[in-house]
Motif scaffolding. Structure first.
Motif, PDB file in Angstrom:
ATOM      1  N   VAL A 167      13.197   9.760   3.138  1.00  0.00           N
ATOM      2  CA  VAL A 167      11.871   9.188   2.874  1.00  0.00           C
ATOM      3  C   VAL A 167      11.690   8.913   1.388  1.00  0.00           C
ATOM      4  O   VAL A 167      12.057   9.728   0.536  1.00  0.00           O
ATOM      5  CB  VAL A 167      10.761  10.134   3.368  1.00  0.00           C
ATOM      6  CG1 VAL A 167       9.389   9.497   3.146  1.00  0.00           C
ATOM      7  CG2 VAL A 167      10.959  10.472   4.832  1.00  0.00           C
ATOM      8  N   ASP A 168      11.124   7.769   1.079  1.00  0.00           N
ATOM      9  CA  ASP A 168      10.837   7.400  -0.303  1.00  0.00           C
ATOM     10  C   ASP A 168       9.489   6.683  -0.351  1.00  0.00           C
ATOM     11  O   ASP A 168       8.880   6.402   0.690  1.00  0.00           O
ATOM     12  CB  ASP A 168      11.953   6.511  -0.862  1.00  0.00           C
ATOM     13  CG  ASP A 168      12.103   6.663  -2.373  1.00  0.00           C
ATOM     14  OD1 ASP A 168      11.141   7.112  -3.024  1.00  0.00           O
ATOM     15  OD2 ASP A 168      13.179   6.319  -2.905  1.00  0.00           O
ATOM     16  N   LEU A 169       9.050   6.356  -1.559  1.00  0.00           N
ATOM     17  CA  LEU A 169       7.742   5.742  -1.769  1.00  0.00           C
ATOM     18  C   LEU A 169       7.862   4.233  -1.931  1.00  0.00           C
ATOM     19  O   LEU A 169       8.700   3.734  -2.675  1.00  0.00           O
ATOM     20  CB  LEU A 169       7.088   6.328  -3.024  1.00  0.00           C
ATOM     21  CG  LEU A 169       5.708   5.773  -3.398  1.00  0.00           C
ATOM     22  CD1 LEU A 169       4.670   6.162  -2.357  1.00  0.00           C
ATOM     23  CD2 LEU A 169       5.297   6.270  -4.788  1.00  0.00           C
ATOM     24  N   TRP A 170       7.011   3.500  -1.199  1.00  0.00           N
ATOM     25  CA  TRP A 170       6.839   2.062  -1.400  1.00  0.00           C
ATOM     26  C   TRP A 170       5.583   1.924  -2.250  1.00  0.00           C
ATOM     27  O   TRP A 170       4.476   2.176  -1.775  1.00  0.00           O
ATOM     28  CB  TRP A 170       6.674   1.369  -0.057  1.00  0.00           C
ATOM     29  CG  TRP A 170       6.655  -0.125  -0.087  1.00  0.00           C
ATOM     30  CD1 TRP A 170       6.661  -0.938  -1.183  1.00  0.00           C
ATOM     31  CD2 TRP A 170       6.627  -0.993   1.055  1.00  0.00           C
ATOM     32  NE1 TRP A 170       6.637  -2.250  -0.815  1.00  0.00           N
ATOM     33  CE2 TRP A 170       6.617  -2.321   0.559  1.00  0.00           C
ATOM     34  CE3 TRP A 170       6.604  -0.793   2.431  1.00  0.00           C
ATOM     35  CZ2 TRP A 170       6.580  -3.429   1.398  1.00  0.00           C
ATOM     36  CZ3 TRP A 170       6.559  -1.885   3.260  1.00  0.00           C
ATOM     37  CH2 TRP A 170       6.564  -3.195   2.760  1.00  0.00           C
ATOM     38  N   PRO A 171       5.688   1.535  -3.515  1.00  0.00           N
ATOM     39  CA  PRO A 171       4.531   1.586  -4.422  1.00  0.00           C
ATOM     40  C   PRO A 171       3.337   0.805  -3.913  1.00  0.00           C
ATOM     41  O   PRO A 171       3.468  -0.237  -3.269  1.00  0.00           O
ATOM     42  CB  PRO A 171       5.087   0.968  -5.719  1.00  0.00           C
ATOM     43  CG  PRO A 171       6.563   1.192  -5.656  1.00  0.00           C
ATOM     44  CD  PRO A 171       6.913   1.077  -4.202  1.00  0.00           C
ATOM     45  N   LYS A 172       2.163   1.309  -4.234  1.00  0.00           N
ATOM     46  CA  LYS A 172       0.925   0.629  -3.866  1.00  0.00           C
ATOM     47  C   LYS A 172       0.803  -0.673  -4.645  1.00  0.00           C
ATOM     48  O   LYS A 172       1.381  -0.830  -5.733  1.00  0.00           O
ATOM     49  CB  LYS A 172      -0.286   1.522  -4.134  1.00  0.00           C
ATOM     50  CG  LYS A 172      -0.445   1.962  -5.588  1.00  0.00           C
ATOM     51  CD  LYS A 172      -1.577   2.968  -5.715  1.00  0.00           C
ATOM     52  CE  LYS A 172      -1.716   3.466  -7.147  1.00  0.00           C
ATOM     53  NZ  LYS A 172      -2.754   4.504  -7.284  1.00  0.00           N
ATOM     54  N   ALA A 173       0.066  -1.608  -4.084  1.00  0.00           N
ATOM     55  CA  ALA A 173      -0.115  -2.907  -4.728  1.00  0.00           C
ATOM     56  C   ALA A 173      -1.413  -3.535  -4.261  1.00  0.00           C
ATOM     57  O   ALA A 173      -1.920  -3.219  -3.185  1.00  0.00           O
ATOM     58  CB  ALA A 173       1.067  -3.824  -4.407  1.00  0.00           C
ATOM     59  N   VAL A 174      -1.932  -4.441  -5.074  1.00  0.00           N
ATOM     60  CA  VAL A 174      -3.190  -5.108  -4.743  1.00  0.00           C
ATOM     61  C   VAL A 174      -3.232  -6.458  -5.445  1.00  0.00           C
ATOM     62  O   VAL A 174      -2.610  -6.652  -6.499  1.00  0.00           O
ATOM     63  CB  VAL A 174      -4.395  -4.231  -5.168  1.00  0.00           C
ATOM     64  CG1 VAL A 174      -4.472  -4.080  -6.683  1.00  0.00           C
ATOM     65  CG2 VAL A 174      -5.699  -4.770  -4.595  1.00  0.00           C
ATOM     66  N   ASP A 175      -3.953  -7.384  -4.864  1.00  0.00           N
ATOM     67  CA  ASP A 175      -4.143  -8.717  -5.440  1.00  0.00           C
ATOM     68  C   ASP A 175      -5.261  -8.636  -6.480  1.00  0.00           C
ATOM     69  O   ASP A 175      -6.440  -8.575  -6.135  1.00  0.00           O
ATOM     70  CB  ASP A 175      -4.513  -9.704  -4.327  1.00  0.00           C
ATOM     71  CG  ASP A 175      -4.802 -11.107  -4.847  1.00  0.00           C
ATOM     72  OD1 ASP A 175      -4.654 -11.339  -6.054  1.00  0.00           O
ATOM     73  OD2 ASP A 175      -5.174 -11.966  -4.027  1.00  0.00           O
ATOM     74  N   THR A 176      -4.889  -8.645  -7.753  1.00  0.00           N
ATOM     75  CA  THR A 176      -5.886  -8.527  -8.815  1.00  0.00           C
ATOM     76  C   THR A 176      -6.400  -9.885  -9.278  1.00  0.00           C
ATOM     77  O   THR A 176      -7.264  -9.949 -10.161  1.00  0.00           O
ATOM     78  CB  THR A 176      -5.302  -7.769 -10.020  1.00  0.00           C
ATOM     79  OG1 THR A 176      -4.103  -8.421 -10.462  1.00  0.00           O
ATOM     80  CG2 THR A 176      -4.994  -6.330  -9.656  1.00  0.00           C
ATOM     81  N   VAL A 177      -5.880 -10.958  -8.694  1.00  0.00           N
ATOM     82  CA  VAL A 177      -6.382 -12.301  -8.997  1.00  0.00           C
ATOM     83  C   VAL A 177      -7.478 -12.676  -7.999  1.00  0.00           C
ATOM     84  O   VAL A 177      -8.585 -13.069  -8.368  1.00  0.00           O
ATOM     85  CB  VAL A 177      -5.248 -13.346  -8.982  1.00  0.00           C
ATOM     86  CG1 VAL A 177      -5.810 -14.744  -9.206  1.00  0.00           C
ATOM     87  CG2 VAL A 177      -4.208 -13.010 -10.049  1.00  0.00           C
ATOM     88  N   GLY A 178      -7.161 -12.538  -6.705  1.00  0.00           N
ATOM     89  CA  GLY A 178      -8.141 -12.858  -5.674  1.00  0.00           C
ATOM     90  C   GLY A 178      -9.328 -11.912  -5.683  1.00  0.00           C
ATOM     91  O   GLY A 178     -10.467 -12.322  -5.421  1.00  0.00           O
ATOM     92  N   TYR A 179      -9.069 -10.626  -5.971  1.00  0.00           N
ATOM     93  CA  TYR A 179     -10.141  -9.628  -6.038  1.00  0.00           C
ATOM     94  C   TYR A 179     -10.433  -9.336  -7.507  1.00  0.00           C
ATOM     95  O   TYR A 179      -9.587  -8.810  -8.231  1.00  0.00           O
ATOM     96  CB  TYR A 179      -9.735  -8.360  -5.283  1.00  0.00           C
ATOM     97  CG  TYR A 179      -9.482  -8.633  -3.818  1.00  0.00           C
ATOM     98  CD1 TYR A 179     -10.537  -8.935  -2.970  1.00  0.00           C
ATOM     99  CD2 TYR A 179      -8.190  -8.621  -3.297  1.00  0.00           C
ATOM    100  CE1 TYR A 179     -10.311  -9.212  -1.620  1.00  0.00           C
ATOM    101  CE2 TYR A 179      -7.958  -8.898  -1.958  1.00  0.00           C
ATOM    102  CZ  TYR A 179      -9.023  -9.200  -1.129  1.00  0.00           C
ATOM    103  OH  TYR A 179      -8.809  -9.486   0.191  1.00  0.00           O
ATOM    104  N   HIS A 180     -11.626  -9.700  -7.938  1.00  0.00           N
ATOM    105  CA  HIS A 180     -11.959  -9.642  -9.362  1.00  0.00           C
ATOM    106  C   HIS A 180     -13.476  -9.484  -9.496  1.00  0.00           C
ATOM    107  O   HIS A 180     -14.241 -10.016  -8.674  1.00  0.00           O
ATOM    108  CB  HIS A 180     -11.498 -10.935 -10.048  1.00  0.00           C
ATOM    109  CG  HIS A 180     -11.539 -10.886 -11.539  1.00  0.00           C
ATOM    110  ND1 HIS A 180     -12.686 -11.141 -12.252  1.00  0.00           N
ATOM    111  CD2 HIS A 180     -10.576 -10.607 -12.455  1.00  0.00           C
ATOM    112  CE1 HIS A 180     -12.432 -11.020 -13.546  1.00  0.00           C
ATOM    113  NE2 HIS A 180     -11.170 -10.694 -13.700  1.00  0.00           N
ATOM    114  N   PRO A 181     -13.938  -8.768 -10.515  1.00  0.00           N
ATOM    115  CA  PRO A 181     -15.382  -8.595 -10.698  1.00  0.00           C
ATOM    116  C   PRO A 181     -16.152  -9.909 -10.785  1.00  0.00           C
ATOM    117  O   PRO A 181     -17.333  -9.977 -10.400  1.00  0.00           O
ATOM    118  CB  PRO A 181     -15.478  -7.818 -12.015  1.00  0.00           C
ATOM    119  CG  PRO A 181     -14.184  -7.059 -12.098  1.00  0.00           C
ATOM    120  CD  PRO A 181     -13.160  -7.969 -11.486  1.00  0.00           C
ATOM    121  N   SER A 182     -15.491 -10.964 -11.251  1.00  0.00           N
ATOM    122  CA  SER A 182     -16.168 -12.252 -11.405  1.00  0.00           C
ATOM    123  C   SER A 182     -16.516 -12.908 -10.074  1.00  0.00           C
ATOM    124  O   SER A 182     -17.255 -13.899 -10.036  1.00  0.00           O
ATOM    125  CB  SER A 182     -15.298 -13.212 -12.220  1.00  0.00           C
ATOM    126  OG  SER A 182     -14.098 -13.520 -11.521  1.00  0.00           O
TER     127      SER A 182
END
Length: 392
Positions: A167-182
């Motif tokens: 077992v190993d880790l698949w790093p977390k990730a997120v779309d920081t372009v589509g999801y944005h405070p603006s």
């Protein structure tokens, strides 16, 4: 690299696993890899440059939204023609477990990824008698793989506890372009608050189902509604009707599914994100909220502590502690400076986790599985034998 990917869920269904798979497919294509996707339900014929093979499927009786894929002769033909370098089984239970068997029959390297703690869900759905056999089957399926990946440190430990190896880790990730405070808009805030855009707003995004523990938000909402707080539940699922009855008489808005720009606007337009589920292996929606600059109050359980940095990007709450839920949500709703500080920290944290970096890590794991496969013992005769109707 040519990758045959078997997944239990895919478009048009929308959830964290589907998001992980689709964003990974985009990145694999950009990195020059070719993927053949096997998926249940009514998926599109392709996703980007990757072809999708629709498999025979049926609706799961206890969870109608889940389509269970089953093997057909077409899978064997497609595998033969595609000649993959490796097989990736996403959350092997039904269709993806057949992908496991197909890889072993063909003597192909195999990577399996662990996204949903299905045995825990059986208890929540009232079919606890399936917990032990489902856990045994899932553990067996994963242990056919040269590499197993989990999406949080907590789930790495969980997988090892139930006997899953390598077992190993698949790093977390997120779309920081589509999801944005603006992405925040006055119009979306008015929609989420039922026409009260200046009221404090708590948001949840995801399936509306029993295992998400959304009833734990009822008492905190009742207490906070005296201060004008409102709740928006974005999404749908088998528990929607029951939740509508439960939250009747409270300032709660049920929006149904949102996607694309509407979903991004929903995240960014909220004041705080509430995530009471205790069965998450990661909690991608929490990451999407953080990318939107909105702090998260979540259950101190499952993979959620892997996402939230207590006191900096949000708060972790002991499941079932209504007092703590009320206190932490109330603090963030009433203290604009605290909310802004935590939201900025949440955004900064999310910016460190790109889909490209996570996918490059996955490709390295593919390479490790291929290397280990060279030293693997011969495939057992029972798996090499031809199954009637499924010539491989």
């Amino acid at each position: 690299m040519r990758i045959a990917l078997f997944t239990e869920v895919f478009l048009p269904k929308v959830d964290g696993v589907v998001t992980r798979v689709t964003r990974t497919l985009e990145q694999l294509g950009e990195l020059g890899h070719e993927v053949l996707v096997f998926a249940p339900g009514e998926p599109p014929d392709s996703f980007g440059q990757h072809r999708v093979v629709r498999t025979h499927s049926w609706s799961f009786p206890w969870y109608p939204e889940v389509m269970v894929g089953t093997p057909t002769p077409r899978i064997a033909r497609e595998m033969h023609d595609f000649e993959p370098d490796i097989v990736h089984a996403v959350n092997p239970v039904w269709l993806a477990s057949y992908g496991v068997i197909s890889a072993r029959r063909r003597n192909l390297p195999l990577l399996a990824s662990f996204h949903t703690d299905v045995p825990s869900y059986t208890t929540r759905l009232g079919i606890g008698w399936l917990r032990a056999p489902s856990q045994a089957w899932i553990t067996w399926s994963h242990n056919q793989a040269e590499v197993n990946l989990c999406t949080s440190d907590q789930m790495v430990r969980r997988a090892r506890e139930v006997g899953i190896r390598e077992v190993d880790l698949w790093p977390k990730a997120v779309d920081t372009v589509g999801y944005h405070p603006s992405r925040a808009t006055r119009e979306m805030r008015e929609r989420l608050t039922g026409g009260h855009p200046d009221a404090p707003l708590i948001l949840y995004v995801g399936r509306l189902s029993r295992e998400k523990d959304l009833d734990q938000l009822l008492e905190p909402l009742r207490r906070l509604s005296g201060y004008g707080a409102r709740l928006a539940l974005v999404g749908s699922g088998p528990g929607r009707a029951e939740l509508e009855r439960t939250f009747a008489g409270t300032p709660t808005v049920f929006t149904g599914y949102l996607a694309g720009e509407e979903l991004a606007a929903a995240y960014a337009s909220a004041d705080v994100f509430a995530f009471p589920s205790t069965t998450e292996t990661l909690g991608l929606v929490a990451l999407e909220s953080m990318a939107s600059g909105v702090p998260v109050v979540g259950a101190d359980a499952g993979g959620i502590p892997f996402v939230i940095d207590e006191g900096r990007t949000g708060h972790l709450i002991t499941p079932g502690d209504a007092d703590a839920w009320t206190e932490r949500l109330g603090q963030l709703l009433s203290d604009e400076e605290l909310r802004a500080r935590m939201g900025a920290a949440a955004r900064a944290d999310a910016e460190q986790h790109s889909w490209r970096a996570a996918t490059e890590s996955l490709v390295e794991s593919y390479g490790r599985a291929i290397e280990r496969h060279q030293d693997r013992p011969p495939v057992p005769r029972i798996l090499r034998a031809k199954h009637p109707g499924f010539t491989e």
